[in-house]
Design a protein around this motif. Structure first.
Motif, short mmCIF file in Angstrom:
data_model
loop_
_atom_site.label_atom_id
_atom_site.label_comp_id
_atom_site.label_asym_id
_atom_site.label_seq_id
_atom_site.Cartn_x
_atom_site.Cartn_y
_atom_site.Cartn_z
N TYR A 444 0.78 -1.27 -0.05
CA TYR A 444 -0.04 0.00 -0.05
C TYR A 444 0.92 1.35 0.11
O TYR A 444 1.97 1.24 0.44
CB TYR A 444 -0.84 0.10 1.08
CG TYR A 444 -1.83 -1.01 1.41
CD1 TYR A 444 -3.19 -0.89 0.98
CD2 TYR A 444 -1.60 -2.26 1.47
CE1 TYR A 444 -4.24 -1.55 1.03
CE2 TYR A 444 -2.39 -3.15 1.48
CZ TYR A 444 -3.97 -2.95 1.17
OH TYR A 444 -4.71 -3.82 1.57
N VAL A 445 0.34 2.34 -0.34
CA VAL A 445 0.77 3.51 -0.46
C VAL A 445 -0.19 4.52 0.17
O VAL A 445 -1.24 4.42 -0.13
CB VAL A 445 1.35 4.29 -1.59
CG1 VAL A 445 2.64 3.46 -2.14
CG2 VAL A 445 0.30 4.21 -2.73
N LYS A 446 0.58 5.50 1.10
CA LYS A 446 -0.56 6.42 1.70
C LYS A 446 0.07 7.89 1.83
O LYS A 446 1.09 8.02 2.65
CB LYS A 446 -1.06 5.89 2.95
CG LYS A 446 -1.98 6.87 3.75
CD LYS A 446 -2.29 6.24 4.98
CE LYS A 446 -3.46 7.44 5.73
NZ LYS A 446 -3.11 8.73 5.75
N PRO A 447 -0.43 8.78 1.17
CA PRO A 447 -0.03 10.25 1.47
C PRO A 447 -0.44 10.51 2.96
O PRO A 447 -1.56 10.27 3.34
CB PRO A 447 -0.91 11.07 0.60
CG PRO A 447 -1.25 10.20 -0.63
CD PRO A 447 -1.42 8.83 0.05
N LEU A 448 0.36 11.52 3.64
CA LEU A 448 -0.10 11.75 5.06
C LEU A 448 -1.50 12.09 5.09
O LEU A 448 -2.16 12.03 6.06
CB LEU A 448 1.06 12.50 5.54
CG LEU A 448 2.48 11.96 5.64
CD1 LEU A 448 3.39 12.96 6.34
CD2 LEU A 448 2.40 10.71 6.49
N ASP A 449 -1.89 12.95 4.19
CA ASP A 449 -3.20 13.59 4.17
C ASP A 449 -4.09 13.01 3.16
O ASP A 449 -5.52 13.60 2.91
CB ASP A 449 -2.97 15.13 3.91
CG ASP A 449 -2.24 15.25 2.58
OD1 ASP A 449 -2.10 14.27 1.94
OD2 ASP A 449 -2.26 16.49 2.20
N GLY A 450 -3.89 11.56 2.92
CA GLY A 450 -4.79 10.80 2.10
C GLY A 450 -5.08 9.67 2.33
O GLY A 450 -4.94 9.26 3.64
N ALA A 451 -5.91 8.86 1.54
CA ALA A 451 -6.30 7.59 1.89
C ALA A 451 -5.06 6.64 1.36
O ALA A 451 -4.47 6.87 0.46
CB ALA A 451 -7.73 6.99 1.14
N ALA A 452 -5.30 5.21 2.16
CA ALA A 452 -4.17 4.16 1.81
C ALA A 452 -4.82 3.75 0.55
O ALA A 452 -6.02 3.58 0.10
CB ALA A 452 -4.23 3.20 2.73
N ARG A 453 -3.91 3.29 -0.54
CA ARG A 453 -4.11 2.69 -1.74
C ARG A 453 -3.35 1.34 -1.99
O ARG A 453 -2.08 1.46 -1.89
CB ARG A 453 -4.10 3.64 -2.99
CG ARG A 453 -4.24 3.21 -4.28
CD ARG A 453 -4.30 4.15 -5.22
NE ARG A 453 -3.14 5.25 -5.21
CZ ARG A 453 -2.00 4.86 -6.18
NH1 ARG A 453 -2.24 4.12 -7.29
NH2 ARG A 453 -0.89 5.78 -6.15
#
Length: 828
Positions: A444-453
């Protein structure tokens, strides 16, 4: 069991000229070895006769060479070798050449400067000129080597103390001084001191002046970095267990436990054979549930402002829940009914669930799951609940000194020991991590201010993600083609299709703690690959999968002359659901179907381990033993029963609170499959294994009487209440809270049902599975007046046997057991 990697399962003193490119496959399968019988003495001899596996491969700083280690023949010493990445003959480095070698390197963001550890000391190298500077020369154990994004600072830890080298000044200094004691300046005057200060103005003046000096020193320390910094006083009620420094040396995270926490009573193992000639007791580990794991706390240190802040876990989602509520209520009511009010009170749910910082792999070692961005602007911490039901990935809000939740993983059974890696993309703002949330390990990747993908799919497992130096690619290990085939794949960090890079089909193995390593420029990969009969060898491949080249063949001529039976990968249908159990099936060439054959089931250890792969097995001796059995007319089946690794979360969780039961169903299905499809005599089937495999052998003999002609259990846990906490309470909770799970899962509870021959082998100084497990079960058989059971003890062996004489004696007894009761069917 705890899967302890035994470094160097085989060894050989190899001259430089003896190393050559490895072949792609093993010798042709046959029941014999060019007319020669396989002997038990040869199989169980010191594995030096096989040739050493390649260990600990890494790149030189300039990316031209690959270094690796080989075990020296007749010694535990590992020699360092070097080979050109373009190919050629590997060379063992002389003692003089070792001084000019590289170690595994870390780089700054521009890759202008590298730092590495060699023979325990820190070196810094200019990547362009090759100019190298030795920073330390001491005997301290160093870990966590890192370099700041701008290449200005190099830092590392010695125990829990961090040291920083400044490239601009050449100065080496401690990052911070930590003291687990109260700040003397915070001491409050008692009644007598207050009286003295009230009565005497001179004392008041001295006290005021001391306070002014302290304040002035603190101000100067803040303004002048050249001064020795004041200590951080953490309090006298904690003990430091881990620390982590930001690469820019601005922040430090400190992990503590209560100083009052005690691990509990520890049993001893007895060394009867030793240098002194007197029996010597060695304390080992505690039993599960005899003292709860220590709760850990986090503290943030601002090294620039010299301030410290506790990081509360109260904001973690679910931290105040009780995932064991129903079980807890039932157990407390039962204890109260039985008059055990004190035990009932001890099981009360905590208001806040205790947590610990997870430990995860970093290259060839493990460390706390605390990962900083290269510029030190962000940090991620992976926490796990001590009840094993939750994992949290948290970042730190430095301005407000608090944790920020990024991801929560919940498992009704237990959080896996594997698939917990995490890190950052080069933007210093996007996390990547593994998770079994879907039932399979996915990236998974996740921006600190976004959702996990999720970047990878389901139906296969991924692990060991590495980001390329340019930040464009993830490289990872996966079994996408088949559960038993492992290769390196890559995919774009922004998302996209998974591309297969290698085609060896055998990369995962016990010796390959890091099965691939990217070159410093990201253009190539060093690969450790193997087959069922070829120990790990070194290869190199371009990062897009082109131009694969084998660089070593460390096998001895004697071993290469042997011929082995290749396993067939089969899927045994289950009678307990719509699924199959993958297995390795061994059948000799020229198999005669005109009569019924004896069979043996080998049961792998650890529980959570995958033995059905195309890779070199931790159980290479057992695989050779299986070849010996085939010479004598047996067929052999090796199953990845439920609980094994490689098949997703639900396969692992199937044994929660029920160890030994789903696995036995699978083993019995394996026996039925042999009888139905391969002309096996159902009355002549034996079973054997070690550690968890020994446990399953005992469960099979005791819970399925009449199904197996004989069983041999090596170092088996017979009573889970005497195993460790970190493994057992994950699967069975604690014996205080869930005694029923321990009762149905422990072979000693079924001792009354023994009727088939059982051999138990155990090392007397086993500090993993205590020898007392086997001795106590043996005593139960005595008191129950049972027959046809034997125990053999080995005074100089731990859990993983090391000495060839003991290996031979153990398997001589197993062979004699099977010859009498399985091959000749004396029990029938």
């Amino acid at each position: 069991m705890n899967r302890i990697v035994v470094a160097g399962l085989a060894g050989l003193l190899v001259s430089a000229g003896a190393l050559a490119a490895a072949p792609q496959g093993a010798s042709p399968a046959t029941a014999t070895n060019a007319g020669r019988k396989i002997s038990l003495e040869q199989i169980m001899a010191n594995p030096d006769w096989i040739g050493p596996p390649v260990e600990d491969a890494y790149w030189s700083v300039d990316g031209r060479d690959i270094y690796f280690k080989l075990k020296r023949k007749g010694s535990s010493i590992r020699d360092l070798y070097r080979v050109l990445a373009t190919g050629g003959t590997p060379a063992k480095l002389s003692d003089a050449q070792l001084a000019d070698a590289n170690g595994p390197a870390v780089f700054d963001r521009a890759r202008d400067r590298a730092a590495y550890l060699l023979h325990g000391d820190v070196f810094v190298r200019d990547a362009a000129t090759g100019a190298t500077r030795q920073i330390t020369r001491d005997a301290a154990n160093k870990r966590g080597l890192q370099i700041s994004a701008d290449g200005r600072l190099v830092s590392w830890s010695e125990n829990n103390d961090w040291y920083v080298w400044n490239a601009a000044t050449g100065m080496l200094a401690p990052a911070a001084a930590l003291k687990a004691e109260s700040d003397p300046a915070d001491t409050k005057p008692d009644q007598m001191e207050r009286l003295q200060l009230r009565l005497f103005s001179t004392l008041r003046g001295i006290k005021t002046d001391k306070q002014a000096v302290r304040e002035r020193d603190a101000q100067l320390e803040r303004e002048d970095p050249a001064r020795v910094q004041a200590p951080f006083y953490l309090g006298d009620k904690v003990r430091v267990v881990a620390t982590s420094l930001s690469p820019d040396a601005r922040w430090m995270l400190v992990v503590t436990v209560p100083k009052s926490w005690q691990p509990g009573k520890r049993p001893d193992v007895i060394h009867y054979v030793n240098d002194s000639g007197y029996p010597e007791a060695e304390p080992v580990r505690t039993y599960v549930g005899r003292n709860n794991p220590a709760p850990q706390s986090l503290m943030l240190l601002d090294l620039k402002a010299h301030q410290q802040y506790p990081l509360s876990v109260d904001g973690l989602p679910g931290i105040h829940d009780d995932p064991l509520h129903a079980l807890r209520v039932s157990r407390i009511a039962q204890l109260k009914k039985e008059g055990h009010d004190d035990e009932a009170a001890a099981l009360a749910a905590p208001k806040t669930r205790p947590v610990s910082v997870n430990f995860i792999p970093f290259g060839n070692s493990y460390g706390p799951a605390i990962v900083w961005t290269p510029d030190g602007s962000e940090v991620a911490v992976e926490l796990v609940a001590n009840d094993h039901k939750d994992r949290w990935i948290e970042t730190v809000d430095f301005a407000n000194h608090k944790l920020v939740d990024q991801n929560r993983l919940t498992d009704h059974a237990w959080i896996n020991w594997s698939f917990n890696e995490l890190g950052w993309l080069p933007d210093d703002h996007t996390l990547w991590f593994d998770s079994e949330a879907s039932g399979w390990s996915r990236l998974y990747v996740k921006p600190l201010d976004g959702a996990a993908r999720a970047l990878t799919g389901t139906g296969y497992e991924v692990s060991d993600p590495v980001v390329s130096p340019d930040g464009k690619w993830f490289y990872l290990l996966a079994n996408k083609q088949a559960p038993y085939d492992y290769d390196v794949y890559r995919l774009p960090t922004r998302g996209g299709s998974l591309e297969q890079v290698t085609h060896y089909r055998g990369l995962a193995c016990f010796e390959c703690s890091t099965p691939f390593v990217l070159s410093p420029d990201g253009g190539k990969l060093a690969i450790l690959h193997s087959t069922p009969y070829i120990p790990p060898q070194l290869a190199v491949v371009d990062s897009d999968g082109a131009h694969a080249r084998d660089l070593t063949d460390t096998r001895t001529p004697q071993y290469k002359a042997m011929h082995w039976v290749e396993p067939r990968f089969v899927k045994v249908p289950s009678s307990h659901g719509h699924f199959g159990i993958w297995a390795k099936y061994y059948q000799p060439a020229g198999y005669d179907t005109s009569h019924k054959h004896p069979a043996v089931l080998f049961v792998h250890g650890a529980g959570y381990l995958q033995d059905v792969t195309r890779s070199w097995s931790y159980y290479f001796r057992e695989q050779m033993f299986d070849n010996l059995l085939m010479q004598e007319g047996y067929v052999v089946l090796d199953m990845d029963y439920r609980a094994s690794a490689g098949y997703g979360r639900d396969w692992r969780d199937a044994i929660y609170r029920d160890m030994g039961h789903p696995e036995l169903q699978d083993l019995l299905d394996g026996k039925a499959w042999l009888v139905k499809n391969h002309d096996v005599d159902p009355r002549r089937v034996g079973i054997y294994g070690g550690s968890y495999g020994g446990f399953m052998t005992e469960m099979a003999i005791l819970r399925a009487p009449g199904q197996f002609a004989a069983g041999a259990a090596q170092r088996p846990p017979a009573d889970w209440t005497s195993y460790n906490d970190g493994y057992t309470s994950d699967i069975l909770n604690t014996p205080q809270l869930d005694p029923g799970a321990y009762k149905i899962s422990s072979p000693i509870e079924y001792a009354k049902d023994l009727q088939d021959p059982l051999l138990i082998n155990h090392g007397l100084i086993d500090n993993n599975v205590m020898p007392g497990d086997s001795i106590r079960l043996y005593q139960r058989f005595i008191e129950l007046h049972k027959k046809n059971f034997w125990i053999s003890v080995y005074p100089m062996e731990r859990h993983d046997f090391e000495h060839a004489d003991d290996w031979y004696d153990e398997y001589r007894r197993i062979h004699e057991l099977f010859t009498r009761y399985v091959l000749h069917g004396d029990g029938h």
